[in-house]
Design a protein around this motif. Structure first.
Motif, PDB file in Angstrom:
ATOM      1  N   ARG A 177      51.214 -54.655 -61.363  1.00 35.87           N
ATOM      2  CA  ARG A 177      51.336 -55.161 -62.679  1.00 35.87           C
ATOM      3  C   ARG A 177      52.468 -56.485 -62.856  1.00 35.87           C
ATOM      4  O   ARG A 177      51.780 -57.539 -62.983  1.00 35.87           O
ATOM      5  CB  ARG A 177      51.667 -54.411 -63.902  1.00 35.87           C
ATOM      6  CG  ARG A 177      51.542 -54.840 -65.292  1.00 35.87           C
ATOM      7  CD  ARG A 177      52.040 -54.011 -66.109  1.00 35.87           C
ATOM      8  NE  ARG A 177      53.679 -53.846 -66.179  1.00 35.87           N
ATOM      9  CZ  ARG A 177      54.315 -53.358 -67.001  1.00 35.87           C
ATOM     10  NH1 ARG A 177      53.661 -52.739 -67.985  1.00 35.87           N
ATOM     11  NH2 ARG A 177      55.661 -53.261 -66.721  1.00 35.87           N
ATOM     12  N   THR A 178      53.396 -56.133 -61.991  1.00 35.00           N
ATOM     13  CA  THR A 178      54.346 -57.374 -62.120  1.00 35.00           C
ATOM     14  C   THR A 178      54.116 -58.458 -60.923  1.00 35.00           C
ATOM     15  O   THR A 178      54.091 -59.540 -61.569  1.00 35.00           O
ATOM     16  CB  THR A 178      55.703 -56.682 -61.611  1.00 35.00           C
ATOM     17  OG1 THR A 178      56.219 -55.654 -62.516  1.00 35.00           O
ATOM     18  CG2 THR A 178      56.844 -57.713 -61.711  1.00 35.00           C
ATOM     19  N   LEU A 179      53.742 -58.114 -60.000  1.00 31.73           N
ATOM     20  CA  LEU A 179      53.385 -59.001 -58.943  1.00 31.73           C
ATOM     21  C   LEU A 179      52.160 -59.773 -59.310  1.00 31.73           C
ATOM     22  O   LEU A 179      51.805 -60.995 -58.698  1.00 31.73           O
ATOM     23  CB  LEU A 179      53.337 -58.591 -57.432  1.00 31.73           C
ATOM     24  CG  LEU A 179      54.854 -57.882 -57.057  1.00 31.73           C
ATOM     25  CD1 LEU A 179      54.743 -57.512 -55.581  1.00 31.73           C
ATOM     26  CD2 LEU A 179      55.594 -58.771 -57.263  1.00 31.73           C
ATOM     27  N   ARG A 185      52.803 -62.276 -61.770  1.00 33.14           N
ATOM     28  CA  ARG A 185      53.432 -63.464 -61.305  1.00 33.14           C
ATOM     29  C   ARG A 185      52.557 -64.356 -60.280  1.00 33.14           C
ATOM     30  O   ARG A 185      53.126 -65.185 -59.514  1.00 33.14           O
ATOM     31  CB  ARG A 185      54.626 -63.012 -60.580  1.00 33.14           C
ATOM     32  CG  ARG A 185      55.715 -62.607 -61.773  1.00 33.14           C
ATOM     33  CD  ARG A 185      56.823 -62.122 -60.991  1.00 33.14           C
ATOM     34  NE  ARG A 185      57.873 -61.580 -61.884  1.00 33.14           N
ATOM     35  CZ  ARG A 185      59.041 -61.116 -61.570  1.00 33.14           C
ATOM     36  NH1 ARG A 185      59.588 -61.249 -60.395  1.00 33.14           N
ATOM     37  NH2 ARG A 185      59.816 -60.538 -62.486  1.00 33.14           N
ATOM     38  N   GLY A 186      51.470 -63.821 -59.917  1.00 32.26           N
ATOM     39  CA  GLY A 186      50.513 -64.472 -58.827  1.00 32.26           C
ATOM     40  C   GLY A 186      50.947 -64.045 -57.442  1.00 32.26           C
ATOM     41  O   GLY A 186      50.497 -64.736 -56.626  1.00 32.26           O
ATOM     42  N   VAL A 187      51.866 -63.277 -57.135  1.00 36.03           N
ATOM     43  CA  VAL A 187      51.855 -62.795 -55.709  1.00 36.03           C
ATOM     44  C   VAL A 187      50.994 -61.957 -55.283  1.00 36.03           C
ATOM     45  O   VAL A 187      50.386 -62.221 -54.172  1.00 36.03           O
ATOM     46  CB  VAL A 187      53.265 -61.972 -55.712  1.00 36.03           C
ATOM     47  CG1 VAL A 187      53.728 -61.790 -54.399  1.00 36.03           C
ATOM     48  CG2 VAL A 187      54.409 -62.806 -56.395  1.00 36.03           C
ATOM     49  N   TYR A 188      50.331 -61.081 -55.874  1.00 30.85           N
ATOM     50  CA  TYR A 188      49.310 -60.318 -55.656  1.00 30.85           C
ATOM     51  C   TYR A 188      47.962 -60.973 -56.338  1.00 30.85           C
ATOM     52  O   TYR A 188      48.104 -61.247 -57.440  1.00 30.85           O
ATOM     53  CB  TYR A 188      49.554 -58.886 -56.192  1.00 30.85           C
ATOM     54  CG  TYR A 188      50.259 -57.831 -55.305  1.00 30.85           C
ATOM     55  CD1 TYR A 188      50.629 -58.339 -54.042  1.00 30.85           C
ATOM     56  CD2 TYR A 188      50.623 -56.676 -55.803  1.00 30.85           C
ATOM     57  CE1 TYR A 188      51.171 -57.442 -53.257  1.00 30.85           C
ATOM     58  CE2 TYR A 188      51.048 -55.644 -54.827  1.00 30.85           C
ATOM     59  CZ  TYR A 188      51.607 -56.049 -53.647  1.00 30.85           C
ATOM     60  OH  TYR A 188      52.379 -55.161 -52.845  1.00 30.85           O
ATOM     61  N   GLN A 222      57.503 -62.090 -68.944  1.00 27.65           N
ATOM     62  CA  GLN A 222      57.220 -63.452 -68.393  1.00 27.65           C
ATOM     63  C   GLN A 222      55.912 -63.660 -68.837  1.00 27.65           C
ATOM     64  O   GLN A 222      54.833 -62.865 -68.559  1.00 27.65           O
ATOM     65  CB  GLN A 222      57.499 -63.690 -67.079  1.00 27.65           C
ATOM     66  CG  GLN A 222      56.505 -63.157 -66.182  1.00 27.65           C
ATOM     67  CD  GLN A 222      56.850 -61.814 -65.608  1.00 27.65           C
ATOM     68  OE1 GLN A 222      57.686 -61.192 -66.095  1.00 27.65           O
ATOM     69  NE2 GLN A 222      56.266 -61.329 -64.591  1.00 27.65           N
ATOM     70  N   ALA A 223      55.493 -65.005 -69.100  1.00 27.03           N
ATOM     71  CA  ALA A 223      54.068 -65.301 -69.344  1.00 27.03           C
ATOM     72  C   ALA A 223      53.234 -65.533 -67.958  1.00 27.03           C
ATOM     73  O   ALA A 223      53.967 -65.733 -66.723  1.00 27.03           O
ATOM     74  CB  ALA A 223      54.066 -66.814 -69.884  1.00 27.03           C
ATOM     75  N   PRO A 224      52.269 -65.187 -67.931  1.00 29.69           N
ATOM     76  CA  PRO A 224      51.495 -64.994 -66.652  1.00 29.69           C
ATOM     77  C   PRO A 224      51.576 -66.536 -65.687  1.00 29.69           C
ATOM     78  O   PRO A 224      51.352 -67.524 -66.660  1.00 29.69           O
ATOM     79  CB  PRO A 224      50.143 -64.612 -66.961  1.00 29.69           C
ATOM     80  CG  PRO A 224      50.091 -64.139 -68.404  1.00 29.69           C
ATOM     81  CD  PRO A 224      51.177 -64.812 -69.119  1.00 29.69           C
ATOM     82  N   ALA A 225      51.530 -66.398 -64.617  1.00 30.45           N
ATOM     83  CA  ALA A 225      51.528 -67.754 -63.925  1.00 30.45           C
ATOM     84  C   ALA A 225      50.046 -67.857 -63.447  1.00 30.45           C
ATOM     85  O   ALA A 225      49.215 -67.193 -62.920  1.00 30.45           O
ATOM     86  CB  ALA A 225      52.256 -67.375 -62.743  1.00 30.45           C
TER      87      ALA A 225
END
Lengths: 226, 430
Positions: A210-212, A215-218, A44-47
């Motif tokens: 890395r994942t979160l 995605r902008g969660v972290y 996924q593209a970075p958020a």
């Protein structure tokens, strides 16, 4: 200078080196095993302004920021136990190297007292953790024999650390012998037990971060008003 | 010692060897059974006497299988580390009961775990293993079948979908002169993808979105194929279904040459399409994708639509959908939007990534056999809602709308559920 008995000399020296080498070898195999699993790719593209690096940094440091983890924020005593317990374990590892290789650093009475206090508190924290594991129904439901054995062994080791800290072989070697033989047992047992979780920690948190992060969660955004 | 294993159990173990990747393996290995996650799960809080709901305990149902077959300590001394294989179909049913019936994959436990164990991800994987051998709740099988066959979760036929769009266009004609819902328009700036629930049960949201696009002067379109942005592959753990469902939408975007895909309000739909879909489909999409929350907010920020918050005067609270807050990082934009379109916005506690699940996540609304459990666990959400004193709970997810409406009925709360698009549309100055 007091002459050590051959048994204590062996326990402090060759035995520690042999078991350390063994542990290192098993860890190399474990890391190879971890890396043998294919890493899932994130396409996924970075958020927005988020990025994986910030996410990884936050993820790895979250443990030192108890306010970011609701589980710690709501149970500060448990977090304090966690810190004291792990600090005690870390100091005991350091002491197992200081006694044979740099005993001068442990001569000052306040250093010995400080270490003993840390080991005593850590053992106490360990006892609290063990009691919780035994008395709490949901903790019992998730506990394996390895969980019970590991915590008992660590409590015992911390107590032996407190007793060995003065490092006075001439007043009796028993405390030092128990400490170093327990340390050697630890070095052999740890790679096969849950105590080796610290090996997984950086990997698990790195991937989650890395994942979160992407995605902008972290880093987590919290509601400071409540 | 048992050695006989059912065919399905055998196949499930084979599949596990194929599906466990490094991230899953680490989550399976790293749990230290510290119990930090236990009182963070809404199922646990609503069932304090039942340890089987504890996230670590649920995770152990797959963890013990992994340890028995893929971990050397589990092979060497299974009883010592809690490793245990599966042998019978009954044991698979028990695993199904846990991974489908006791967890909504809300990811709350993952975010509070000091070790970074992502239970939600490997619980999804466990669902996928069971689905692979045909073990799943009947509702899950039915919805997955619809999505495979028709490309949408609710069995909506193409004719039905197109008729609904025409009907909504007619409804809006008197109020908005020149409003048109374009279908398959090539080269549009925005391709708008929706949830089939909107066609089936709530077409007014399509009309409201159309009105917003119209007033904003957007060059937009909808697609006659690949219009559903929801994805049951996220819920049943089937990556192939996930790739297929998301792939239909990506194909539509490429076929029409759309410059951007806007995804209507849906937590799992947004996550599946924007975040997971490219990985499942093993392709880089090359078309930007955004939630309609951002689209609406940008229209207001840019002055493309005017809003009057007085039109939404009732006290409003916001429910963060799990998939948006904990898996996609969307927490601030809905709040900014709400502050722009309503007068009295009040936070629910806890909120953002710490919010509790609506209890309808993970496809729970399609599993009627677990409804009593779901509604019991919903007492946590009901209490959260009650404490706000709000008259309207707004969310950005159709799935949450259904689950919240269900629990509001069950717990007899005096509160109404709305989507952001409802409030924005109501506040728009024409």
């Amino acid at each position: 200078m007091h002459e050590l008995t051959p048994l204590l000399k062996f326990a402090e020296g060759k035995l520690q080196i042999a078991t350390l080498v063994f542990m290192a070898l098993v860890y190399v195999l474990k890391i190879r095993w971890i890396l043998s699993f294919p890493a899932g790719r994130d396409r996924q593209a970075p958020a927005g302004a988020s990025n994986a690096k910030r996410g990884v940094a936050f993820s790895l440091l979250a443990i030192a920021m108890p306010w970011t983890l609701a589980s710690f924020r709501q149970h500060p005593l448990r977090y304090a136990q966690f810190v004291v317990f792990h600090l005690g374990v870390l100091l005991s590892i350091v002491m197992s190297l200081l006694i044979p290789y740099a005993p001068r650093l442990m001569r000052a009475p306040h250093v010995v007292l400080g270490l003993q206090a840390a080991f005593g508190l850590a053992a106490l924290a360990g006892i609290f953790r063990l009691v919780r594991r035994i008395s709490d129904r949901s903790m019992r439901a998730i506990s394996s024999p390895d969980d019970y054995f590991s915590i008992c062994l660590l409590i015992l080791w911390l107590v032996s650390s407190a007793m060995a800290a003065p490092n006075h072989p001439k007043s009796g070697e028993l405390a030092l012998l128990i400490y170093f033989f327990l340390t050697a047992f630890f070095l052999v047992y740890v790679p096969f037990s849950k105590i080796s979780h610290y090996l997984y920690y950086p990997f698990a948190r790195w991937y989650l971060g890395r994942t979160l992060g992407r995605r902008g969660v972290y880093p987590l955004v919290r509601d400071h008003a409540h | 010692m048992r050695t006989e294993r059912s065919h399905k159990a055998e196949k499930l173990i084979e599949r596990m060897h194929e599906k466990v990747n490094r991230q899953a393996m680490l989550s399976l290995e790293a749990c230290v059974h510290c119990g930090a996650c236990t009182d963070q799960c809404h199922y646990v809080l609503a069932n304090p006497g039942d340890p089987s709901y504890a996230p670590a305990c649920k995770g152990d149902q797959l963890r013990r299988l992994f340890k028995a077959h893929m971990d050397w300590t589990g092979k060497l001394a299974p009883w010592w580390v809690g490793a245990k294989s599966v042998y019978t179909d009954k044991e698979l049913e028990e695993l199904m009961d846990t991974v489908f019936g006791k967890c909504t994959n809300c990811r709350r436990c993952s975010l509070v775990c000091p070790m970074g164990v992502d239970l939600a991800s490997f619980n999804r994987m466990a669902r996928g293993l069971l689905v692979h051998v045909g073990v799943m709740p009947a509702g899950v099988a039915a919805v997955a079948k619809d999505q495979w066959e028709l490309g949408n979760q609710m069995g909506v036929l193409k004719e039905e979908y197109l008729e609904t769009l025409s009907w909504m266009e007619e409804e809006l004609e008197t109020e908005y002169s020149g409003l048109h819902i374009p279908v398959d328009k090539a080269g549009a700036d925005v391709l708008y993808a929706i949830n089939p629930r909107e066609v089936k049960y709530d077409p007014r949201t399509i009309a409201e979105a159309a009105a917003i696009f119209h007033l904003a002067g957007e060059n937009w379109t909808m697609s006659s194929d690949g219009w559903d942005m929801t994805n049951f592959g996220l819920f049943n753990g089937d990556d192939e279904l996930g790739a297929s469902a998301a792939g239909r939408l990506y194909d539509a975007a490429h076929r029409l040459g759309a410059k951007k895909v806007v995804i209507s309000e849906c937590g799992h739909g947004f996550r599946s399409t924007r975040c997971e879909g490219p990985t499942w489909a093993k392709q880089d999409i090359g078309v930007p994708m955004e939630s309609s929350i951002f689209t609406m907010l940008n229209y207001i920020r840019d002055g493309r639509i005017q809003v009057d918050p007085v039109r939404n005067s009732a006290p409003v609270t916001y429910h963060d959908p799990c998939n948006l807050a904990r898996s996609c990082g969307i927490t601030e934009e809905p709040r900014e939007l709400l502050r722009a379109v309503c007068l009295d916005f009040r936070e629910m506690v806890p909120n953002r990534a710490e919010n509790f699940c609506c209890t309808g996540g993970g496809g729970a609304m399609s599993m009627s056999e677990y409804a009593p459990r779901r509604l019991k666990s919903a007492s946590i959400k009901a209490e959260q809602l009650r404490a706000t004193g709000a008259r309207v709970v707004v969310t950005a997810c159709h799935n949450c709308v259904d689950a919240l409406a269900d629990l509001i009925r069950h717990y007899k709360l005096d509160i109404e559920v709305k989507l952001l698009v409802n409030l924005v549309s109501n506040a728009m100055v024409r």
